[in-house]
Each structure stands twice: as structure tokens, then as C-alpha cells.
Write a protein that holds these residues in place. Structure first.
Motif, mmCIF file in Angstrom:
data_model
loop_
_atom_site.group_PDB
_atom_site.id
_atom_site.type_symbol
_atom_site.label_atom_id
_atom_site.label_comp_id
_atom_site.label_asym_id
_atom_site.label_seq_id
_atom_site.Cartn_x
_atom_site.Cartn_y
_atom_site.Cartn_z
ATOM 1 N N SER A 1 0.779 -2.757 4.968
ATOM 2 C CA SER A 1 0.746 -1.333 4.683
ATOM 3 C C SER A 1 1.894 -0.991 3.742
ATOM 4 O O SER A 1 1.717 -0.883 2.552
ATOM 5 C CB SER A 1 0.848 -0.535 5.985
ATOM 6 O OG SER A 1 0.843 0.840 5.710
ATOM 7 N N TRP A 2 3.084 -0.845 4.278
ATOM 8 C CA TRP A 2 4.262 -0.555 3.471
ATOM 9 C C TRP A 2 5.459 -1.097 4.228
ATOM 10 O O TRP A 2 5.363 -1.417 5.411
ATOM 11 C CB TRP A 2 4.410 0.941 3.204
ATOM 12 C CG TRP A 2 4.578 1.743 4.451
ATOM 13 C CD1 TRP A 2 3.582 2.279 5.218
ATOM 14 C CD2 TRP A 2 5.799 2.058 5.105
ATOM 15 N NE1 TRP A 2 4.117 2.912 6.308
ATOM 16 C CE2 TRP A 2 5.483 2.794 6.265
ATOM 17 C CE3 TRP A 2 7.138 1.796 4.841
ATOM 18 C CZ2 TRP A 2 6.440 3.264 7.144
ATOM 19 C CZ3 TRP A 2 8.090 2.276 5.719
ATOM 20 C CH2 TRP A 2 7.742 2.997 6.851
ATOM 21 N N CYS A 3 6.579 -1.210 3.562
ATOM 22 C CA CYS A 3 7.804 -1.633 4.253
ATOM 23 C C CYS A 3 9.009 -1.213 3.431
ATOM 24 O O CYS A 3 8.909 -0.989 2.232
ATOM 25 C CB CYS A 3 7.819 -3.132 4.499
ATOM 26 S SG CYS A 3 8.005 -4.156 3.032
ATOM 27 N N TYR A 4 10.142 -1.096 4.105
ATOM 28 C CA TYR A 4 11.397 -0.861 3.414
ATOM 29 C C TYR A 4 11.890 -2.199 2.900
ATOM 30 O O TYR A 4 11.813 -3.210 3.595
ATOM 31 C CB TYR A 4 12.449 -0.264 4.357
ATOM 32 C CG TYR A 4 12.135 1.140 4.789
ATOM 33 C CD1 TYR A 4 12.317 2.203 3.901
ATOM 34 C CD2 TYR A 4 11.653 1.408 6.057
ATOM 35 C CE1 TYR A 4 12.029 3.496 4.292
ATOM 36 C CE2 TYR A 4 11.368 2.705 6.452
ATOM 37 C CZ TYR A 4 11.554 3.740 5.569
ATOM 38 O OH TYR A 4 11.280 5.015 5.940
ATOM 39 N N PHE B 1 8.702 4.289 -5.019
ATOM 40 C CA PHE B 1 8.786 5.728 -4.780
ATOM 41 C C PHE B 1 9.263 5.955 -3.358
ATOM 42 O O PHE B 1 9.277 5.051 -2.539
ATOM 43 C CB PHE B 1 7.437 6.415 -5.008
ATOM 44 C CG PHE B 1 6.344 5.927 -4.090
ATOM 45 C CD1 PHE B 1 6.171 6.493 -2.827
ATOM 46 C CD2 PHE B 1 5.484 4.915 -4.479
ATOM 47 C CE1 PHE B 1 5.171 6.054 -1.976
ATOM 48 C CE2 PHE B 1 4.481 4.475 -3.643
ATOM 49 C CZ PHE B 1 4.324 5.041 -2.391
ATOM 50 N N MET B 2 9.643 7.194 -3.083
ATOM 51 C CA MET B 2 10.004 7.606 -1.729
ATOM 52 C C MET B 2 8.859 8.463 -1.189
ATOM 53 O O MET B 2 8.216 9.203 -1.937
ATOM 54 C CB MET B 2 11.295 8.417 -1.721
ATOM 55 C CG MET B 2 12.523 7.614 -2.136
ATOM 56 S SD MET B 2 12.858 6.185 -1.088
ATOM 57 C CE MET B 2 13.255 6.976 0.457
ATOM 58 N N CYS B 3 8.616 8.359 0.101
ATOM 59 C CA CYS B 3 7.601 9.164 0.770
ATOM 60 C C CYS B 3 8.276 9.863 1.939
ATOM 61 O O CYS B 3 8.611 9.236 2.931
ATOM 62 C CB CYS B 3 6.459 8.276 1.254
ATOM 63 S SG CYS B 3 5.189 9.193 2.149
ATOM 64 N N ILE C 1 4.510 11.799 -2.550
ATOM 65 C CA ILE C 1 5.338 10.866 -3.307
ATOM 66 C C ILE C 1 6.433 11.617 -4.055
ATOM 67 O O ILE C 1 6.164 12.597 -4.742
ATOM 68 C CB ILE C 1 4.469 10.052 -4.276
ATOM 69 C CG1 ILE C 1 3.511 9.172 -3.465
ATOM 70 C CG2 ILE C 1 5.312 9.234 -5.227
ATOM 71 C CD1 ILE C 1 2.506 8.434 -4.311
ATOM 72 N N SER C 2 7.670 11.122 -3.906
ATOM 73 C CA SER C 2 8.821 11.708 -4.597
ATOM 74 C C SER C 2 9.613 10.600 -5.280
ATOM 75 O O SER C 2 9.536 9.440 -4.895
ATOM 76 C CB SER C 2 9.751 12.407 -3.600
ATOM 77 O OG SER C 2 9.079 13.415 -2.914
#
Length: 138
Positions: A127-130, A18-20, A93-94
């Protein structure tokens, strides 16, 4: 990537993306059981006004758009965050995509620091990453 302590059906594989585009700051105000009625609430921080505004409370649970949009009950937040004043962050979240099949973490690539070379992920990020998809990586 997700994996619970019980046997996860997908074995810790990546099931979607998802995109944030925005992250909101919230604060809870929950108290241990009391004999007197007391206001308990979730407050959202407004960066422009530098104030917290109630988005959910035990006085207007039925009217709370915040609770409807999160698909959670006020009690769910209490169980997760506990009593007292606690900050938490809400990811907006998109564009969610659920994969046709769960994918291995090694199918995704990322750059490490200043290294221009893409390398497959070997462990979940903290956490998160591209990441870049291995299918489009060649």
C-alpha cells in the motif's frame, strides 16, 4: 512507485513523493443504463456528522468542485469503480516533489517491525510506507 502493464517509460522506478495529511471516505451510487433519468452521485462521508453528503452528481456536473479538484469526470469514476454502491478513499496530497531523475527503489530505506536498523527497500510496499532517503542515510 508505479508501473503499468504496458512498457512504463520509467521502468517501475520512483518518480516522486508527497505527503498525505488526510484521507476522505467516499461512496459512489452508479446504475446500469436506464431509460429513466436517475440520480447518480459521489457521496463524501462526514465523520463528525456521521452522514454522507453528495459532492458530485449527474445533475450538477458543471458545478462540482470535487470533480474540478480531482481533474476527473463522473464517468471516469464509473469506469474505475463500476456500477452500484462502492466505497473508495481519497488521499489529500500535499507538498508533491517530482525528482529530477527517476530513482531506484533500493535508494530508499525503512525499518522493519521493531528492528532499529534501516534496510533498503527490495520490493514496492503493498500500500504505502514511510521511508528514509538513502542520500541522507549516509
Amino acid at each position: 512507485m508505479t508501473r503499468s502493464n504496458d512498457a512504463c517509460a520509467n521502468g517501475g522506478k520512483v518518480i516522486g513523493e508527497f505527503m498525505c495529511y488526510d484521507i476522505s471516505i467516499y461512496q459512489t451510487e452508479f446504475y446500469p443504463e436506464s431509460k429513466q433519468p436517475v440520480l447518480e452521485a459521489i457521496w463524501e462521508y462526514d465523520n463528525e456528522e456521521d452522514v454522507f453528503t453528495a459532492v458530485a452528481s449527474n445533475e450538477d456536473v458543471q458545478k462540482s468542485r470535487f470533480l474540478r479538484e480531482t481533474c476527473l469526470e463522473l464517468e471516469d469514476f464509473r469506469r474505475y469503480l463500476g456500477n452500484g454502491e462502492n466505497l473508495f478513499y481519497g488521499w489529500h496530497i500535499s507538498d508533491p516533489v517530482i525528482y529530477d531523475r527517476p530513482r531506484e527503489l533500493s535508494e530508499f530505506y525503512r525499518r522493519s517491525g521493531r528492528d532499529p536498523v534501516l534496510k533498503p527497500l527490495s520490493r514496492p510496499p503493498q500500500s504505502w510506507c514511510y521511508v528514509e532517503d538513502g542520500e541522507s542515510n549516509g
